[in-house]
Design a protein around this motif. Sequence first.
Motif, PDB file in Angstrom:
ATOM      1  N   SER A 350       0.802  -1.152   0.175  1.00 33.02           N
ATOM      2  CA  SER A 350       0.137  -0.166   0.036  1.00 33.02           C
ATOM      3  C   SER A 350       0.841   1.220  -0.021  1.00 33.02           C
ATOM      4  O   SER A 350       0.440   2.182  -0.768  1.00 33.02           O
ATOM      5  CB  SER A 350      -0.790  -0.059   1.338  1.00 33.02           C
ATOM      6  OG  SER A 350      -1.831  -1.023   1.309  1.00 33.02           O
ATOM      7  N   ASP A 351       1.983   1.271   0.649  1.00 34.10           N
ATOM      8  CA  ASP A 351       2.918   2.329   0.889  1.00 34.10           C
ATOM      9  C   ASP A 351       3.357   2.635  -0.690  1.00 34.10           C
ATOM     10  O   ASP A 351       3.548   3.830  -0.912  1.00 34.10           O
ATOM     11  CB  ASP A 351       3.904   2.389   1.781  1.00 34.10           C
ATOM     12  CG  ASP A 351       3.456   2.263   3.246  1.00 34.10           C
ATOM     13  OD1 ASP A 351       2.253   2.674   3.354  1.00 34.10           O
ATOM     14  OD2 ASP A 351       4.029   1.845   4.048  1.00 34.10           O
ATOM     15  N   THR A 352       3.815   1.730  -1.375  1.00 33.27           N
ATOM     16  CA  THR A 352       4.316   1.824  -2.471  1.00 33.27           C
ATOM     17  C   THR A 352       3.439   2.498  -3.715  1.00 33.27           C
ATOM     18  O   THR A 352       3.809   3.265  -4.418  1.00 33.27           O
ATOM     19  CB  THR A 352       4.777   0.545  -3.369  1.00 33.27           C
ATOM     20  OG1 THR A 352       3.397  -0.220  -3.913  1.00 33.27           O
ATOM     21  CG2 THR A 352       5.665  -0.189  -2.493  1.00 33.27           C
ATOM     22  N   ILE A 353       1.941   2.507  -3.352  1.00 37.76           N
ATOM     23  CA  ILE A 353       1.061   3.036  -4.150  1.00 37.76           C
ATOM     24  C   ILE A 353       1.131   4.733  -4.207  1.00 37.76           C
ATOM     25  O   ILE A 353       1.058   5.428  -4.894  1.00 37.76           O
ATOM     26  CB  ILE A 353      -0.446   2.643  -4.032  1.00 37.76           C
ATOM     27  CG1 ILE A 353      -0.560   1.261  -4.041  1.00 37.76           C
ATOM     28  CG2 ILE A 353      -1.378   3.547  -4.542  1.00 37.76           C
ATOM     29  CD1 ILE A 353      -1.715   0.459  -3.668  1.00 37.76           C
ATOM     30  N   ASP A 354       1.466   5.015  -2.684  1.00 37.22           N
ATOM     31  CA  ASP A 354       1.501   6.601  -2.545  1.00 37.22           C
ATOM     32  C   ASP A 354       2.664   6.992  -3.005  1.00 37.22           C
ATOM     33  O   ASP A 354       2.794   8.211  -3.684  1.00 37.22           O
ATOM     34  CB  ASP A 354       1.452   6.608  -1.103  1.00 37.22           C
ATOM     35  CG  ASP A 354       0.115   6.551  -0.465  1.00 37.22           C
ATOM     36  OD1 ASP A 354      -0.948   7.051  -0.846  1.00 37.22           O
ATOM     37  OD2 ASP A 354       0.282   5.684   0.461  1.00 37.22           O
ATOM     38  N   TYR A 355       3.958   6.310  -3.111  1.00 35.76           N
ATOM     39  CA  TYR A 355       5.362   6.557  -3.572  1.00 35.76           C
ATOM     40  C   TYR A 355       5.200   6.572  -5.081  1.00 35.76           C
ATOM     41  O   TYR A 355       5.405   7.925  -5.692  1.00 35.76           O
ATOM     42  CB  TYR A 355       6.296   5.532  -3.157  1.00 35.76           C
ATOM     43  CG  TYR A 355       7.510   5.901  -3.784  1.00 35.76           C
ATOM     44  CD1 TYR A 355       8.511   6.999  -3.390  1.00 35.76           C
ATOM     45  CD2 TYR A 355       7.984   5.284  -5.113  1.00 35.76           C
ATOM     46  CE1 TYR A 355       9.665   7.202  -4.050  1.00 35.76           C
ATOM     47  CE2 TYR A 355       9.195   5.493  -5.776  1.00 35.76           C
ATOM     48  CZ  TYR A 355       9.960   6.280  -5.219  1.00 35.76           C
ATOM     49  OH  TYR A 355      11.230   6.625  -6.101  1.00 35.76           O
ATOM     50  N   GLY A 356       4.283   5.837  -5.765  1.00 39.30           N
ATOM     51  CA  GLY A 356       4.279   5.808  -7.192  1.00 39.30           C
ATOM     52  C   GLY A 356       3.344   6.954  -7.560  1.00 39.30           C
ATOM     53  O   GLY A 356       3.679   7.682  -8.574  1.00 39.30           O
ATOM     54  N   GLU A 357       2.522   7.496  -6.534  1.00 39.99           N
ATOM     55  CA  GLU A 357       1.571   8.860  -7.217  1.00 39.99           C
ATOM     56  C   GLU A 357       2.503   9.846  -6.985  1.00 39.99           C
ATOM     57  O   GLU A 357       2.627  10.780  -8.063  1.00 39.99           O
ATOM     58  CB  GLU A 357       0.467   8.717  -6.311  1.00 39.99           C
ATOM     59  CG  GLU A 357      -0.389   9.965  -6.450  1.00 39.99           C
ATOM     60  CD  GLU A 357      -1.672  10.137  -5.765  1.00 39.99           C
ATOM     61  OE1 GLU A 357      -2.486  10.943  -5.954  1.00 39.99           O
ATOM     62  OE2 GLU A 357      -1.584   9.448  -4.375  1.00 39.99           O
ATOM     63  N   TRP A 358       3.398   9.968  -6.024  1.00 42.00           N
ATOM     64  CA  TRP A 358       4.330  11.070  -5.826  1.00 42.00           C
ATOM     65  C   TRP A 358       5.360  11.097  -6.996  1.00 42.00           C
ATOM     66  O   TRP A 358       5.694  12.089  -7.470  1.00 42.00           O
ATOM     67  CB  TRP A 358       4.881  10.650  -4.246  1.00 42.00           C
ATOM     68  CG  TRP A 358       5.749  11.948  -4.234  1.00 42.00           C
ATOM     69  CD1 TRP A 358       5.863  13.392  -3.713  1.00 42.00           C
ATOM     70  CD2 TRP A 358       7.410  11.746  -4.450  1.00 42.00           C
ATOM     71  NE1 TRP A 358       6.807  14.005  -3.523  1.00 42.00           N
ATOM     72  CE2 TRP A 358       7.999  13.044  -3.868  1.00 42.00           C
ATOM     73  CE3 TRP A 358       8.227  10.784  -4.676  1.00 42.00           C
ATOM     74  CZ2 TRP A 358       9.347  13.504  -3.744  1.00 42.00           C
ATOM     75  CZ3 TRP A 358       9.560  10.789  -4.594  1.00 42.00           C
ATOM     76  CH2 TRP A 358      10.258  12.040  -4.215  1.00 42.00           C
ATOM     77  N   LYS A 359       5.711   9.956  -7.354  1.00 46.91           N
ATOM     78  CA  LYS A 359       6.719   9.842  -8.576  1.00 46.91           C
ATOM     79  C   LYS A 359       6.454   9.978  -9.733  1.00 46.91           C
ATOM     80  O   LYS A 359       7.015  10.772 -10.457  1.00 46.91           O
ATOM     81  CB  LYS A 359       7.541   8.500  -8.328  1.00 46.91           C
ATOM     82  CG  LYS A 359       8.591   8.104  -9.396  1.00 46.91           C
ATOM     83  CD  LYS A 359       9.996   8.943  -8.878  1.00 46.91           C
ATOM     84  CE  LYS A 359      11.188   8.460  -9.825  1.00 46.91           C
ATOM     85  NZ  LYS A 359      12.193   9.133  -9.492  1.00 46.91           N
ATOM     86  N   THR A 360       4.998   9.688 -10.090  1.00 46.97           N
ATOM     87  CA  THR A 360       4.741   9.628 -11.507  1.00 46.97           C
ATOM     88  C   THR A 360       3.476  10.433 -11.822  1.00 46.97           C
ATOM     89  O   THR A 360       3.031  10.606 -12.666  1.00 46.97           O
ATOM     90  CB  THR A 360       4.466   8.318 -11.962  1.00 46.97           C
ATOM     91  OG1 THR A 360       3.334   7.718 -11.331  1.00 46.97           O
ATOM     92  CG2 THR A 360       5.779   7.452 -11.606  1.00 46.97           C
ATOM     93  N   GLY A 361       2.589  10.702 -10.692  1.00 45.39           N
ATOM     94  CA  GLY A 361       1.538  11.328 -10.915  1.00 45.39           C
ATOM     95  C   GLY A 361       0.098  10.473 -11.055  1.00 45.39           C
ATOM     96  O   GLY A 361      -0.811  11.170 -11.230  1.00 45.39           O
ATOM     97  N   ASN A 362       0.537   9.199 -11.126  1.00 49.04           N
ATOM     98  CA  ASN A 362      -0.647   8.527 -11.362  1.00 49.04           C
ATOM     99  C   ASN A 362      -0.902   7.592 -10.129  1.00 49.04           C
ATOM    100  O   ASN A 362       0.043   6.746  -9.679  1.00 49.04           O
ATOM    101  CB  ASN A 362      -0.174   7.370 -12.572  1.00 49.04           C
ATOM    102  CG  ASN A 362      -0.147   8.000 -13.753  1.00 49.04           C
ATOM    103  OD1 ASN A 362      -0.756   9.039 -14.156  1.00 49.04           O
ATOM    104  ND2 ASN A 362       0.821   7.668 -14.458  1.00 49.04           N
ATOM    105  N   ARG A 363      -2.121   7.455  -9.532  1.00 48.68           N
ATOM    106  CA  ARG A 363      -2.502   6.609  -8.500  1.00 48.68           C
ATOM    107  C   ARG A 363      -3.333   5.172  -9.067  1.00 48.68           C
ATOM    108  O   ARG A 363      -4.322   5.515  -9.455  1.00 48.68           O
ATOM    109  CB  ARG A 363      -3.254   7.380  -7.393  1.00 48.68           C
ATOM    110  CG  ARG A 363      -3.443   6.540  -6.265  1.00 48.68           C
ATOM    111  CD  ARG A 363      -4.308   7.432  -5.112  1.00 48.68           C
ATOM    112  NE  ARG A 363      -4.456   6.605  -3.949  1.00 48.68           N
ATOM    113  CZ  ARG A 363      -3.426   6.552  -2.922  1.00 48.68           C
ATOM    114  NH1 ARG A 363      -2.262   7.011  -3.028  1.00 48.68           N
ATOM    115  NH2 ARG A 363      -3.800   5.828  -1.760  1.00 48.68           N
ATOM    116  N   THR A 364      -2.640   4.161  -8.828  1.00 52.68           N
ATOM    117  CA  THR A 364      -3.250   2.803  -9.549  1.00 52.68           C
ATOM    118  C   THR A 364      -3.150   1.868  -8.228  1.00 52.68           C
ATOM    119  O   THR A 364      -2.728   1.055  -8.522  1.00 52.68           O
ATOM    120  CB  THR A 364      -2.508   2.472 -10.705  1.00 52.68           C
ATOM    121  OG1 THR A 364      -1.375   2.548 -10.380  1.00 52.68           O
ATOM    122  CG2 THR A 364      -2.677   3.576 -11.943  1.00 52.68           C
TER     123      THR A 364
END
Length: 452
Positions: A350-364
């Motif tokens: 779950s924490d990698t989801i927030d990191y991915g959104e922060w890094k790429t702008g996409n929340r998936t």
Amino acid sequence: MEQVKKKGLSIFERFAFGCGDAGCNIIYTAMTGFLLLYYTDYAGVNAGAVGIIMLVSRIFDGISDLIMGNIVDRTHSKFGKARPWILRMCIPFALAGVLLFSVPASWASNAKLVYVFITYNLVSTVIYTAINVPYSSLNALMTQDPYERSVLSVFRNLLATAGSLFINTYTLKFVEFFGDNAAAWSKTFGVFGLISVILFLINFAGCKERIKPAVKDGEERNVPIKEGFISLIKNKYWIIVTIMLALIFIAMALYGGATVYFAKAVLGDKNLVAPIGNAVYIAQIVTMFIVAFFIKRMGKRNVMIIGCILSIIGFGLMLMTDNYALIIACSVLRGVASACTGATMWAMVSDTIDYGEWKTGNRTEGLVNSACSFGYKIGNGLGSAILGGIISMGGYVDSATVQSAGAIFSVKLAFAIIPIVIYAVIIILLQGYKLDKEFDGIIEDLKKRAEG
């Protein structure tokens, strides 16, 4: 972006979240522990053919995970993204479980195999995926508090273990109660299916999706599939966690499947399987009640590493003794280790989801969880295949009173030596995982983006 209040989630909401995995495990545990027995001893289906069907079905299962992940990410309803699928699929889930254990006894062999192929894939590839992927995504949608995510993972693993214990304890008792024949299995899973529906309804009604993408004015968009996969590749922490999950499930498949061989060939008493397993389960459940305390103070990564170290010690000592008391003590240590890894791994996803959104702008949420699911299913399949190959090459003979030195070594290799190596690799892998320290800053930055 709506945030969870400092007082945290209620005990009931945590319990309701855990009920979802208990519901899933009613079928999952049955499929792994009893389905082959039902097929061969009650339905009269060839075991070799069933093995091929299960192996082929894993490919379809992995693909369906990714499809369902994209569906979840594109779902927008008054109930959220994940919860509507739990509500929609709970009754089909229960009915499919009954169909799975209802092979027509009067049919010819080939017709039975067709039935098995269709119903097995209906359950594992379609319906189980359609309810488990949304459920797995729910953690990241309920809260962004790292401690609360860990607590949710604790409740998930606690109730999942309780569900597994229930199925392992009562399945054969229910079958015997209903007549100990093929029809008894259908009736048994009619009862279990009803229980799973109740658990899923508690999960649906008791949980709330709070987290939205960090976009101004809440203007969500559907992330294109190609863009979503590119975002995954750019997410270094997702890559680390996915590899870690695959390794954990390879180890679980190895030592889980090899336990009976270890008890019989190495310890000389197949009846030790039950006390070894019970010691692990009981220690895991007890530890689940206190592990959140350590996660809050040490972080998920460090607790995961501690779990790996304890696993290495537990397996290592089991290789060095045949003393019953020490074997049970090692099993308790492994149960504590399992609680540490089980309470952290899904929260880390779950924490990698927030990191991915922060890094790429996409929340998936859906895609991240489905891709992780694909990874650990591949790991589980590889583990089972490796186990079979090792046992076979070692020359293990089921009917032999005393096994050869090669056979005994092959059992030790599968049960403990390879898992020890795997947990050591995970410890090395996690040296590159720094998200626990970075997480608060990432969430604060996402909040600022949402505010414009």
